[in-house]
Structure formats: structure tokens, C-alpha cells
Design an enzyme around this catalytic site. Structure first.
Site: not given
Ligand code: THU
Length: 131
Positions: A42, A53, A55
Site C-alpha cells: 500500500n 492498496c 492489491e
Molecule cells: N489496505 C490495503 O492495502 N489493502 C486492503 O485490501 C485493505 C486496506 C490499506 C489501505 C490503507 O493504506 C491501509 O490499508 C489502512 O486502511
């Protein structure tokens, strides 16, 4: 590649996460049908809504390298809970196949497995894909 190996790659790449606002570092490892793995973490932003994110970072890397056929993705975060993909990431993964397996894993490397179609039932799709 077995799930444990894919999860280990997600766990490793999460260390590169840029998450100064939430402190929640997420890693993803996307396995292609060719057997290649594209990782992502992320990337947060002071304008919070611009956060990418893990993914979607992994998907962007894979697509940029010319790969569009995916077998599985592992997601890992420093939590006892299985890290589940957010709604936006589910939609982005669905673009490339409802059958993609999603290994949602925790800090211990334990996982829960569902595919994208199960995670996003009755999804919006345009049937005009020509690529
Ligand atoms: N986040 C992800 O990278 N993937 C997910 O599927 C859920 C949330 C990250 C976004 C943000 O930087 C942190 O997790 C907190 O929400």
C-alpha cells in the site's frame, strides 16, 4: 507455487509499504498463469483518498508487464485477522477473473481462501471487453 510461498512473498513486500498515516502495512503477491509473481504494497497519501492498496499496486505492475491472466493473489498484514481485500480491490480483481483465488492471510501466515466471485457476488460488469 504453493499458498505458503505466495503468502511469504506478500509478507515480505509489506515491509516496503508506505503507510505513515494508518501505520497498517499491507502486502500482496499476485501469481500469473505463467508462474510469475508480481508483488505490491500500500502507498498512502496525505490526501487520504489517493491511497493505493497493495492489491491494486500488484495488479498495476502485472498489467504493465503485459500479463493479464491471474491464478491467485495472497494478501498479508500485521494482524491476527485474515486480511481481506477492500471493495475497490475486489472490483479491480474481478476485471481479470471471478475465479482468481484470494488467500487472505494473517501475521502468522495462516489463511482463509475464497475466490473473487465469492467475495464480490452480483458484481457490476460490462460485457464489452474486447481485449
Ligand atoms: N489496505 C490495503 O492495502 N489493502 C486492503 O485490501 C485493505 C486496506 C490499506 C489501505 C490503507 O493504506 C491501509 O490499508 C489502512 O486502511
Amino acid at each position: 507455487m504453493n499458498p505458503e510461498e505466495l503468502i511469504a512473498q506478500a509478507q515480505k513486500v509489506r515491509e516496503n509499504a508506505y503507510a505513515p498515516y494508518s501505520g497498517f502495512k499491507v502486502g500482496a503477491a499476485l501469481l500469473t498463469v505463467k508462474g510469475n509473481v508480481y508483488t505490491g504494497c500500500n502507498i498512502e497519501n496525505s490526501s487520504y483518498g489517493l491511497t493505493v492498496c497493495a492489491e491494486r499496486a500488484a495488479v498495476a505492475k502485472a498489467i504493465s508487464e503485459g500479463e493479464r491472466q491471474f491464478e491467485a493473489i495472497a494478501i498479508n498484514a500485521p494482524t491476527g485477522n485474515y486480511c481481506s481485500p477492500c471493495g475497490a480491490c475486489r472490483q479491480v480483481l474481478l476485471e481479470f477473473g471471478a475465479g482468481i483465488e484470494v488467500y487472505m492471510s494473517n501475521d502468522q501466515g495462516e489463511y482463509k481462501l475464497m475466490n473473487v466471485g465469492e467475495l464480490l457476488p452480483a458484481a457490476f460488469e460490462l460485457k464489452v471487453k474486447d481485449e
